[in-house]
Design an enzyme around this catalytic site. Structure first.
Site, short mmCIF file in Angstrom:
data_model
loop_
_atom_site.label_atom_id
_atom_site.label_comp_id
_atom_site.label_asym_id
_atom_site.label_seq_id
_atom_site.Cartn_x
_atom_site.Cartn_y
_atom_site.Cartn_z
N LYS A 96 0.82 -1.22 0.00
CA LYS A 96 0.00 0.00 0.00
C LYS A 96 0.85 1.26 0.00
O LYS A 96 0.52 2.25 -0.64
CB LYS A 96 -1.00 0.00 1.16
CG LYS A 96 -0.44 -0.30 2.55
CD LYS A 96 -0.47 -1.79 2.85
CE LYS A 96 0.42 -2.16 4.00
NZ LYS A 96 -0.25 -2.76 5.11
N LYS A 195 -3.85 3.78 2.34
CA LYS A 195 -5.01 3.10 1.74
C LYS A 195 -6.05 4.12 1.27
O LYS A 195 -6.67 3.95 0.21
CB LYS A 195 -5.60 2.12 2.76
CG LYS A 195 -4.61 0.98 3.10
CD LYS A 195 -4.97 0.24 4.37
CE LYS A 195 -3.96 -0.86 4.66
NZ LYS A 195 -4.10 -1.45 5.99
N1 HSE Z 1 -0.52 -3.50 9.18
C1 HSE Z 1 -1.67 -3.56 8.36
C2 HSE Z 1 -2.91 -3.49 9.25
C3 HSE Z 1 -1.67 -4.80 7.55
O1 HSE Z 1 -2.76 -3.69 10.46
O2 HSE Z 1 -3.99 -3.26 8.75
C4 HSE Z 1 -2.71 -4.84 6.46
O3 HSE Z 1 -2.56 -3.79 5.56
#
Ligand code: HSE
Length: 410
Positions: A96, A195
């Protein structure tokens, strides 16, 4: 399909291993030819001949059709993805940070014939990128709000429901493979912002970078804040939100109060949710596991399947909707907890609805511009000030007004 599609895997961490296991457990039309990893000395669950330490061995192998990139170094990942696309490979990535930071460059490579999929980059196991790109391609999106980071949602849930302290809850999120190698990306809101930046492009045609926007994380939230919420039947969640007003979209990542009975109030642990309000579709809620090896690998597998004859993204809104732009000229209702009352002087609240004292410091609830908050982002972080937005609540002014207290214009 008799002949299996050959894939080259880059990275063998939590998601890479889960992917490998699923491909071996299920009867799928593709297999993993070779796995490229960084450290030769590391103990691994597979024998040495499965691995290479040279990416060129994947990218120059004419038998390998699909490169699956699953490492967490975003700059190294970008070089590899670029090299793969230029070499004519179909590329699937879950990175991402890399996609958000380089979206325009990646789109330019795609214009030149590159094929790239990144469903697993946004909300792990929830199929939201292709849905946003295809199902909503003509639909004017009014709002997106959601929980996009499994680790911080897991931490907040464990503190609230099991009484764990912040550090215990974070350690558990790390042990279960939810957290990034640098967990500040999770708890500081940066992963959520990555995201959101990706969805802003597919939903509104806005291309921006995570560093041009700001985030406030959950790392300073303490029992005072959670008690404040609980006493009012609320929870605190790390929220990504984007709202369209005519041709302006404001977007932010910050902790928000949600009503325990609201849809997002029921999303706990590593689950994520994306709530979309469309002009014609009205509300859709997508929820599912947003972190963890198997759910994320399942999204990667959906992408690898898509490489077999299906198109990648259209970016319809980006091609046709250029008049929509980002703006942070909007006022938000927020709760702000300070440690020393002098800190409050830095903030230009437009209205204060309610004030209170804690043993150390105090809080105010009122209205402040997003612009103002972002300009004080470094100060907020440095002083450990907590900001929780009330923008997901109906009528926050009434909810937070102290009895007998009038709204104070400041
Ligand atoms: N570290 C990210 C989370 C992993 O905890 O959502 C998934 O993108």
């Amino acid at each position: 399909m008799d002949k299996k599609i050959k894939t080259g895997l880059v990275g063998f961490g939590c998601v890479g291993q889960a992917l490998y296991e699923i491909i071996n457990a299920e009867s799928l039309p593709f297999d993993v030819s070779r796995i490229c990893v960084k450290n030769p000395g590391k103990a691994r669950s597979l024998s040495e001949e499965n691995f290479t330490y040279r990416y060129e061995e994947l990218v120059n192998d004419p038998e390998i059709e699909v490169i699956v990139e699953l490492i967490d170094d975003s700059e190294a990942a970008f070089k590899m993805v670029k090299q793969g696309l230029v070499a004519g490979k179909k590329v699937v990535t879950a990175n991402k940070k890399m996609v958000a930071e380089h979206l325009e460059e990646l789109m330019a490579l795609k214009e030149n014939g590159g094929k790239l999929w990144y469903e697993a980059a946004v909300c792990g196991g929830i199929p939201i990128v292709m849905t946003m790109d295809q199902f909503y391609n003509y639909e004017p999106i009014q709002e997106i709000s959601g929980i996009f980071n499994g680790s911080s949602n897991f931490i907040l849930t464990k503190i609230e429901q099991e009484g764990l302290d912040y550090h215990q809850a974070l350690a558990l999120a790390q042990k279960l493979g939810f957290a990034e190698s640098n967990p500040l990306l999770d708890v500081g809101g940066y992963d959520t912002m990555n995201k959101l930046v990706i969805l802003l492009c597919h939903a509104y045609g806005i291309t921006t970078t995570p560093s041009s926007l700001s985030t406030i994380g959950i790392q300073h939230i303490a029992s005072n804040d959670l008690d404040f919420a609980r006493q009012r039947g609320l929870k605190i969640k790390l929220i990504a939100k984007a709202v369209r007003n005519n041709n302006l979209v404001h977007a932010y990542v910050m902790p928000c109060f949600v009503d325990a009975n609201q849809d997002l109030g029921h999303v706990n642990n590593e689950f994520n949710a994306v709530l979309i309000k469309g002009k014609y579709t009205d509300e859709h809620l997508f929820t599912g596991k947003g972190a963890g090896g198997a759910p994320t690998a399942a999204s990667v597998i959906a992408d690898i399947y898509a490489t077999i004859g299906k198109p990648d993204y259209d970016y319809y809104k980006w091609h046709d909707n250029r008049e929509i732009t980002y703006s942070n000229k909007v006022s938000l209702p927020v709760y702000l907890r300070y440690n020393h009352s002098a800190e409050l002087n830095e903030f230009g609240f437009e209205h204060i609805w309610s004030e209170g004292r804690y043993k150390n410091g105090g809080f105010v609830v009122g209205e402040i511009s997003l612009d103002n908050l972002w300009s004080l982002n470094a100060y907020i972080e440095q002083k450990g000030i907590v900001v929780v937005a009330a923008s997901l609540l109906e009528n926050p002014q009434r909810l937070f007004a102290t009895k007998d207290q009038q709204t104070v214009a400041v």
